[in-house]
Design a protein around this motif. Structure first.
Motif, short mmCIF file in Angstrom:
data_model
loop_
_atom_site.label_atom_id
_atom_site.label_comp_id
_atom_site.label_asym_id
_atom_site.label_seq_id
_atom_site.Cartn_x
_atom_site.Cartn_y
_atom_site.Cartn_z
N ARG A 167 0.82 -1.21 0.00
CA ARG A 167 0.00 0.00 0.00
C ARG A 167 0.85 1.26 0.00
NH1 ARG A 167 -2.61 -3.22 3.84
NH2 ARG A 167 -2.06 -1.86 5.59
N GLN A 168 2.07 1.15 -0.50
CA GLN A 168 2.93 2.32 -0.59
C GLN A 168 2.42 3.26 -1.68
OE1 GLN A 168 6.79 0.70 -1.39
NE2 GLN A 168 6.96 -0.33 0.57
N GLN A 169 2.82 4.52 -1.57
CA GLN A 169 2.42 5.51 -2.56
C GLN A 169 2.86 5.07 -3.96
OE1 GLN A 169 3.95 9.41 -1.82
NE2 GLN A 169 2.70 10.38 -3.38
N GLY A 170 1.97 5.22 -4.91
CA GLY A 170 2.28 4.83 -6.28
C GLY A 170 1.82 3.43 -6.63
N PHE A 171 1.17 2.74 -5.69
CA PHE A 171 0.67 1.40 -6.00
C PHE A 171 -0.27 1.46 -7.19
CE2 PHE A 171 -2.88 -1.57 -5.74
CZ PHE A 171 -2.21 -2.77 -5.82
N SER A 172 -0.18 0.47 -8.08
CA SER A 172 -1.00 0.44 -9.27
C SER A 172 -1.41 -0.99 -9.59
CB SER A 172 -0.23 1.04 -10.46
OG SER A 172 -0.89 0.77 -11.68
N TRP A 173 -2.73 -1.26 -9.58
CA TRP A 173 -3.20 -2.54 -10.09
C TRP A 173 -2.80 -2.68 -11.56
CZ3 TRP A 173 -4.87 -5.81 -6.60
CH2 TRP A 173 -5.58 -5.39 -5.49
N PHE A 174 -2.77 -1.55 -12.22
CA PHE A 174 -2.52 -1.49 -13.66
C PHE A 174 -1.14 -2.08 -13.98
CE2 PHE A 174 -2.29 1.60 -17.46
CZ PHE A 174 -3.01 0.73 -18.27
N HIS A 175 -0.09 -1.55 -13.34
CA HIS A 175 1.27 -1.99 -13.66
C HIS A 175 1.63 -3.32 -13.00
CE1 HIS A 175 1.64 2.14 -15.12
NE2 HIS A 175 2.66 1.70 -15.82
N GLY A 176 1.01 -3.60 -11.86
CA GLY A 176 1.35 -4.83 -11.16
C GLY A 176 0.60 -6.05 -11.66
N PHE A 177 -0.62 -5.83 -12.17
CA PHE A 177 -1.47 -6.95 -12.55
C PHE A 177 -1.82 -6.93 -14.05
CE2 PHE A 177 -1.71 -7.00 -8.07
CZ PHE A 177 -2.26 -8.19 -7.64
N MET A 178 -2.43 -5.84 -14.51
CA MET A 178 -2.98 -5.82 -15.86
C MET A 178 -1.91 -5.91 -16.94
SD MET A 178 -5.90 -3.30 -17.37
CE MET A 178 -6.95 -3.87 -18.71
N ILE A 179 -0.67 -5.65 -16.59
CA ILE A 179 0.41 -5.72 -17.56
C ILE A 179 0.48 -7.10 -18.23
CG2 ILE A 179 2.16 -6.38 -15.86
CD1 ILE A 179 4.13 -4.59 -17.43
N HIS A 180 0.02 -8.15 -17.53
CA HIS A 180 0.01 -9.49 -18.13
C HIS A 180 -0.89 -9.51 -19.37
CE1 HIS A 180 2.35 -11.75 -15.17
NE2 HIS A 180 1.75 -11.05 -14.23
N ALA A 181 -2.10 -8.96 -19.24
CA ALA A 181 -3.04 -8.94 -20.37
C ALA A 181 -2.54 -8.01 -21.47
CB ALA A 181 -4.42 -8.51 -19.89
N VAL A 182 -1.95 -6.88 -21.09
CA VAL A 182 -1.41 -5.95 -22.08
C VAL A 182 -0.28 -6.61 -22.87
CG1 VAL A 182 -0.29 -3.70 -22.44
CG2 VAL A 182 -2.05 -3.95 -20.68
N ASP A 183 0.57 -7.34 -22.19
CA ASP A 183 1.67 -8.02 -22.88
C ASP A 183 1.15 -9.07 -23.85
OD1 ASP A 183 4.61 -8.84 -23.13
OD2 ASP A 183 3.68 -10.72 -22.49
N LEU A 184 0.10 -9.80 -23.49
CA LEU A 184 -0.45 -10.79 -24.41
C LEU A 184 -0.98 -10.12 -25.67
CD1 LEU A 184 -2.29 -13.13 -21.88
CD2 LEU A 184 -0.26 -13.70 -23.24
N VAL A 185 -1.61 -8.97 -25.53
CA VAL A 185 -2.09 -8.24 -26.71
C VAL A 185 -0.92 -7.81 -27.58
CG1 VAL A 185 -3.10 -6.03 -27.45
CG2 VAL A 185 -4.31 -7.49 -25.80
N ARG A 186 0.12 -7.26 -26.98
CA ARG A 186 1.27 -6.80 -27.77
C ARG A 186 2.03 -7.97 -28.41
NH1 ARG A 186 5.40 -4.70 -27.14
NH2 ARG A 186 5.38 -3.54 -29.09
N TRP A 187 1.92 -9.14 -27.82
CA TRP A 187 2.56 -10.32 -28.40
C TRP A 187 1.98 -10.61 -29.78
CZ3 TRP A 187 2.35 -15.89 -25.91
CH2 TRP A 187 3.52 -16.59 -26.24
N TYR A 188 0.68 -10.38 -29.92
CA TYR A 188 0.00 -10.69 -31.18
C TYR A 188 -0.27 -9.46 -32.05
CZ TYR A 188 -0.50 -15.36 -29.33
OH TYR A 188 -0.21 -16.61 -28.83
N VAL A 189 -0.36 -8.31 -31.44
CA VAL A 189 -0.53 -7.06 -32.20
C VAL A 189 0.55 -6.08 -31.72
CG1 VAL A 189 -2.17 -5.30 -32.98
CG2 VAL A 189 -3.01 -7.53 -32.22
N PRO A 190 1.80 -6.30 -32.12
CA PRO A 190 2.90 -5.49 -31.59
C PRO A 190 2.91 -4.06 -32.11
CG PRO A 190 3.71 -6.99 -33.28
CD PRO A 190 2.29 -7.38 -33.02
#
Length: 357
Positions: A167-190
């Protein structure tokens, strides 16, 4: 000829998985591990029967018996630790995200351009069994012309916020978690050129004193007209693994459609000339999930360090490398800007130009 490489690991929280991977891989020898927390070092030593640990990163960098440093420290330390490892003559594996923001991205790319050392970013979901089969089918052309990619990462992660350090300042579900889904998209649509989307912070996240988006939905496209959707929920109840996988990647093309799942070991296919099929790899669960509650998924780490060993053998560039990882962060910055602009589309070129990438 397949070589054996010697690994040093820094950061023994997340590094627990790569310790297991190295100890069980015929391609790797675990040479030394490091963490500032001496108690954690002793805990890992007892767990794995491995006593060569240190609390000094400098001592580990000076160890000539190490070929590769694996970095699993907090995100804000990654760039410093990568530079120190490369300057010590080591190749590097770094957990995602390679950087916490784009502030040091141009510097990282310039730094890696001047060395012959390899940097591999551990986007582990690519190396889960169903995703590996989906990728092989894609590379074999079985989907035909790809039209749509759908990726999600949906989990009730409130347990994560029970840990005070999360819970430190700057915590982001986006960068800590959703990056997995974003990476899968970029794998196929770079070559994504534009993205738009919305995000909200639920009362469940606010209950921990945080303002961090925990439900997010995006649509991205490239100039060729391929479309990708990216979805994430992180602080809401889920329907359970049987109703919806935690992570999923759907590919839809002119000749076939597939869905790969995590942590279900399931892969669904429907190719032209075939009936829809379900491929299950449950017999591999002990390989992938070596710890309590299907956590840490160490088998993915073993898959990717063995892939990295092959790249070192052949002198080829492992992917994701620094450039690919930075462009994933650039896409995430464009996604962030779209949310802040009320869902307006944002061009990726805007971010790339601004940060000199």
């Amino acid at each position: 000829m397949a070589n054996t490489y010697r690994l040093g690991v820094i950061g023994l929280g997340e590094g627990r998985s790569i310790m297991s991977a190295a100890l069980q891989s015929e391609r790797w020898e675990l040479a030394q591990v490091c963490d500032l927390n001496e108690e954690l070092c002793r805990e890992r030593a007892k767990e794995f029967g491995f006593d060569n640990w240190t609390t000094s990163y400098e001592d580990m960098l000076a160890n000539d018996a190490i070929d590769v440093i694996a970095i699993y420290t907090p995100d804000q330390l990654h760039f410093t630790h990568i530079k120190q490892a490369v300057e010590a003559g080591k190749h590097v594996i770094c957990t995602k995200p390679v950087l916490p923001s784009l502030d040091d991205a141009a510097s990282l790319l310039a730094f890696m351009q001047e060395t012959d050392r390899k940097l591999f970013v551990g986007q582990s979901t690519r190396y889960f069994e169903p995703m590996l089969h989906q990728r092989r089918d894609f590379e074999a052309g079985r989907h035909g012309a790809l039209s749509v990619v759908e990726a999600h990462y949906i989990t009730d992660g409130r347990w994560f916020l029970d840990k005070s350090w999360s819970r430190q300042q700057g915590f982001s579900w986006f960068h800590g978690f959703m990056i997995h889904a974003v990476d899968l998209v970029r794998w196929y649509v770079p070559d994504v050129t534009e993205v738009s989307g919305y995000a909200v912070t639920s009362d469940n996240t606010r209950a921990f004193g945080l303002e961090a988006w925990d439900s997010l939905r995006f649509v991205a496209r490239n100039e060729a007209g391929q479309i990708a959707t990216i979805a994430g929920d992180y602080a809401l109840p889920t329907l359970g693994q049987q109703a919806q996988s935690q992570i999923g990647c759907v590919l839809r093309g002119t000749q076939g459609a597939t869905r790969a799942e995590y942590s279900n070991l399931s892969y669904y296919t429907h190719f032209s000339g075939e009936e829809p099929q379900v491929h299950t790899f449950e017999e591999k669960a002990p390989y992938y999930f070596r710890f309590e509650n299907r956590s840490h998924h160490a088998g993915e780490y073993q898959n990717y360090i063995e892939y990295f060993a092959d790249c070192l053998d052949n002198g080829t560039q492992p992917l994701p490398d620094a450039r690919e990882a930075v462009h994933t962060l650039a896409l995430m910055e464009a996604m962030t800007r779209s949310v802040k602009r009320g869902g307006q589309p944002v061009k990726l070129a805007e971010v790339i130009s601004e940060y000199g990438l």
